[in-house]
Design a protein around this motif. Structure first.
Motif, PDB file in Angstrom:
ATOM      1  N   VAL A 174     -48.452   7.453 -16.351  1.00 15.61           N
ATOM      2  CA  VAL A 174     -49.820   7.204 -16.802  1.00 15.61           C
ATOM      3  C   VAL A 174     -50.060   8.087 -18.025  1.00 15.61           C
ATOM      4  N   TYR A 175     -50.570   7.489 -19.106  1.00 18.18           N
ATOM      5  CA  TYR A 175     -50.767   8.238 -20.340  1.00 18.18           C
ATOM      6  C   TYR A 175     -51.760   7.514 -21.239  1.00 18.18           C
ATOM      7  N   PHE A 176     -52.146   8.202 -22.317  1.00 20.55           N
ATOM      8  CA  PHE A 176     -53.032   7.636 -23.334  1.00 20.55           C
ATOM      9  C   PHE A 176     -52.235   7.249 -24.562  1.00 20.55           C
ATOM     10  N   LEU A 177     -52.604   6.129 -25.178  1.00 19.38           N
ATOM     11  CA  LEU A 177     -52.150   5.802 -26.530  1.00 19.38           C
ATOM     12  C   LEU A 177     -53.327   6.065 -27.454  1.00 19.38           C
ATOM     13  N   ARG A 178     -53.171   6.984 -28.365  1.00 16.96           N
ATOM     14  CA  ARG A 178     -54.269   7.318 -29.269  1.00 16.96           C
ATOM     15  C   ARG A 178     -54.029   6.803 -30.683  1.00 16.96           C
ATOM     16  N   ARG A 179     -52.796   6.817 -31.133  1.00 16.27           N
ATOM     17  CA  ARG A 179     -52.534   6.431 -32.519  1.00 16.27           C
ATOM     18  C   ARG A 179     -51.831   5.090 -32.635  1.00 16.27           C
ATOM     19  N   SER A 180     -50.992   4.748 -31.706  1.00 16.25           N
ATOM     20  CA  SER A 180     -50.244   3.486 -31.758  1.00 16.25           C
ATOM     21  C   SER A 180     -51.033   2.394 -31.064  1.00 16.25           C
ATOM     22  N   VAL A 181     -52.240   2.164 -31.548  1.00 20.72           N
ATOM     23  CA  VAL A 181     -53.141   1.199 -30.930  1.00 20.72           C
ATOM     24  C   VAL A 181     -53.311   0.023 -31.888  1.00 20.72           C
ATOM     25  N   PRO A 182     -53.284  -1.213 -31.371  1.00 24.29           N
ATOM     26  CA  PRO A 182     -53.512  -2.366 -32.250  1.00 24.29           C
ATOM     27  C   PRO A 182     -54.854  -2.261 -32.974  1.00 24.29           C
ATOM     28  N   TRP A 183     -54.954  -2.872 -34.112  1.00 28.40           N
ATOM     29  CA  TRP A 183     -56.155  -2.751 -34.934  1.00 28.40           C
ATOM     30  C   TRP A 183     -57.391  -3.307 -34.252  1.00 28.40           C
ATOM     31  N   ASN A 184     -57.228  -4.224 -33.310  1.00 29.06           N
ATOM     32  CA  ASN A 184     -58.394  -4.834 -32.676  1.00 29.06           C
ATOM     33  C   ASN A 184     -58.749  -4.190 -31.338  1.00 29.06           C
ATOM     34  N   ARG A 185     -58.223  -3.023 -31.040  1.00 28.54           N
ATOM     35  CA  ARG A 185     -58.540  -2.286 -29.817  1.00 28.54           C
ATOM     36  C   ARG A 185     -59.088  -0.912 -30.179  1.00 28.54           C
ATOM     37  N   ALA A 186     -60.018  -0.434 -29.368  1.00 31.33           N
ATOM     38  CA  ALA A 186     -60.566   0.900 -29.573  1.00 31.33           C
ATOM     39  C   ALA A 186     -59.660   1.924 -28.892  1.00 31.33           C
ATOM     40  N   ALA A 187     -59.357   2.996 -29.581  1.00 27.48           N
ATOM     41  CA  ALA A 187     -58.536   4.067 -29.018  1.00 27.48           C
ATOM     42  C   ALA A 187     -59.437   5.015 -28.241  1.00 27.48           C
ATOM     43  N   PRO A 188     -58.960   5.678 -27.252  1.00 30.09           N
ATOM     44  CA  PRO A 188     -57.624   5.616 -26.695  1.00 30.09           C
ATOM     45  C   PRO A 188     -57.473   4.474 -25.703  1.00 30.09           C
ATOM     46  N   VAL A 189     -56.233   4.048 -25.531  1.00 31.39           N
ATOM     47  CA  VAL A 189     -55.908   3.022 -24.554  1.00 31.39           C
ATOM     48  C   VAL A 189     -55.210   3.723 -23.386  1.00 31.39           C
ATOM     49  N   LEU A 190     -55.734   3.540 -22.191  1.00 27.11           N
ATOM     50  CA  LEU A 190     -55.120   4.082 -20.987  1.00 27.11           C
ATOM     51  C   LEU A 190     -53.988   3.155 -20.573  1.00 27.11           C
ATOM     52  N   VAL A 191     -52.798   3.700 -20.385  1.00 29.88           N
ATOM     53  CA  VAL A 191     -51.629   2.917 -19.987  1.00 29.88           C
ATOM     54  C   VAL A 191     -51.182   3.404 -18.614  1.00 29.88           C
ATOM     55  N   VAL A 192     -51.088   2.474 -17.671  1.00 33.32           N
ATOM     56  CA  VAL A 192     -50.584   2.774 -16.333  1.00 33.32           C
ATOM     57  C   VAL A 192     -49.336   1.933 -16.131  1.00 33.32           C
ATOM     58  N   GLU A 193     -48.202   2.597 -15.944  1.00 29.32           N
ATOM     59  CA  GLU A 193     -46.942   1.890 -15.743  1.00 29.32           C
ATOM     60  C   GLU A 193     -46.643   1.814 -14.254  1.00 29.32           C
ATOM     61  N   VAL A 194     -46.423   0.586 -13.795  1.00 26.35           N
ATOM     62  CA  VAL A 194     -46.063   0.323 -12.402  1.00 26.35           C
ATOM     63  C   VAL A 194     -44.715  -0.376 -12.448  1.00 26.35           C
ATOM     64  N   GLY A 195     -43.662   0.402 -12.273  1.00 31.83           N
ATOM     65  CA  GLY A 195     -42.314  -0.142 -12.407  1.00 31.83           C
ATOM     66  C   GLY A 195     -42.090  -0.611 -13.832  1.00 31.83           C
ATOM     67  N   PRO A 196     -41.607  -1.850 -14.028  1.00 28.20           N
ATOM     68  CA  PRO A 196     -41.374  -2.349 -15.381  1.00 28.20           C
ATOM     69  C   PRO A 196     -42.638  -2.870 -16.061  1.00 28.20           C
ATOM     70  N   ARG A 197     -43.745  -2.906 -15.340  1.00 28.49           N
ATOM     71  CA  ARG A 197     -45.001  -3.480 -15.855  1.00 28.49           C
ATOM     72  C   ARG A 197     -45.917  -2.377 -16.379  1.00 28.49           C
ATOM     73  N   ALA A 198     -46.539  -2.620 -17.514  1.00 28.63           N
ATOM     74  CA  ALA A 198     -47.498  -1.676 -18.083  1.00 28.63           C
ATOM     75  C   ALA A 198     -48.863  -2.353 -18.164  1.00 28.63           C
ATOM     76  N   LEU A 199     -49.868  -1.727 -17.575  1.00 31.07           N
ATOM     77  CA  LEU A 199     -51.236  -2.242 -17.612  1.00 31.07           C
ATOM     78  C   LEU A 199     -52.025  -1.429 -18.631  1.00 31.07           C
TER      79      LEU A 199
END
Length: 170
Positions: A118-143
């Motif tokens: 589980v981590y934040f993406l602060r800089r590598s965020v698509p232009w149409n999303r507001a940072a930060p993006v919370l990423v939760v990895e469950v096995g091979p899947r990232a939400l």
């Protein structure tokens, strides 16, 4: 027995620190996405697209059809946002419930041991999303959970701290 004040107590008198993953309460954070963007795109896309189709030439007519389609798609998403709840992220020591989208049913329910990162993406965020993006990895899947879906960034941090407390120590 009397309790000692922090100034007069020794380090031996302090309560033992809580172990990682030792949580008895459930954290529930409801997603709160804004409907403003959907509403504006539904109105703008549909009306401006109709205007282009009605008044301009061949190329503008095709652009108008694309804008109408985009406006109708956003209108559909707006209607769905009123029909379905936004979803809730629930974290306890027995299970983790993660919505797969903002207005989708059937959240992904896993054991805390299945959450791999589980981590934040602060800089590598698509232009149409507001940072930060919370990423939760469950096995091979990232939400992915963008900042737009939460009432405040503090809600994202609470989720990160709760999930990090449940991750096995490396």
């Amino acid at each position: 027995m009397s309790e000692s004040s922090p100034a007069s107590g020794s380090a031996d008198d302090a309560a033992p620190p809580a172990k990682r993953g030792d949580r008895s309460e459930t954290l529930a954070v409801e997603l709160e996405p804004s409907r403003q963007r959907l509403t504006s795109w539904a109105i703008f896309g549909t009306l401006f697209g109709v205007l282009l189709v009605w008044k301009l030439g061949t190329v503008a007519v095709w652009v108008g059809y694309v804008l109408i389609a985009l406006g109708l798609w956003r209108a559909y998403q707006l209607i769905v946002s009123y029909m379905r709840p936004a979803g809730t992220i629930e974290i306890s020591s027995e299970r983790v419930s993660l919505p797969t989208g903002v207005h989708r049913g059937n959240p992904l329910v896993v054991k805390p041991s299945e959450v791999t990162a589980v981590y934040f993406l602060r800089r590598s965020v698509p232009w149409n999303r507001a940072a930060p993006v919370l990423v939760v990895e469950v096995g091979p899947r990232a939400l992915l959970y963008p900042r737009d879906w939460f009432a405040s960034e503090a809600d994202q941090r609470r989720i990160v701290h709760a999930l990090v407390g449940l991750l096995p120590e490396a």
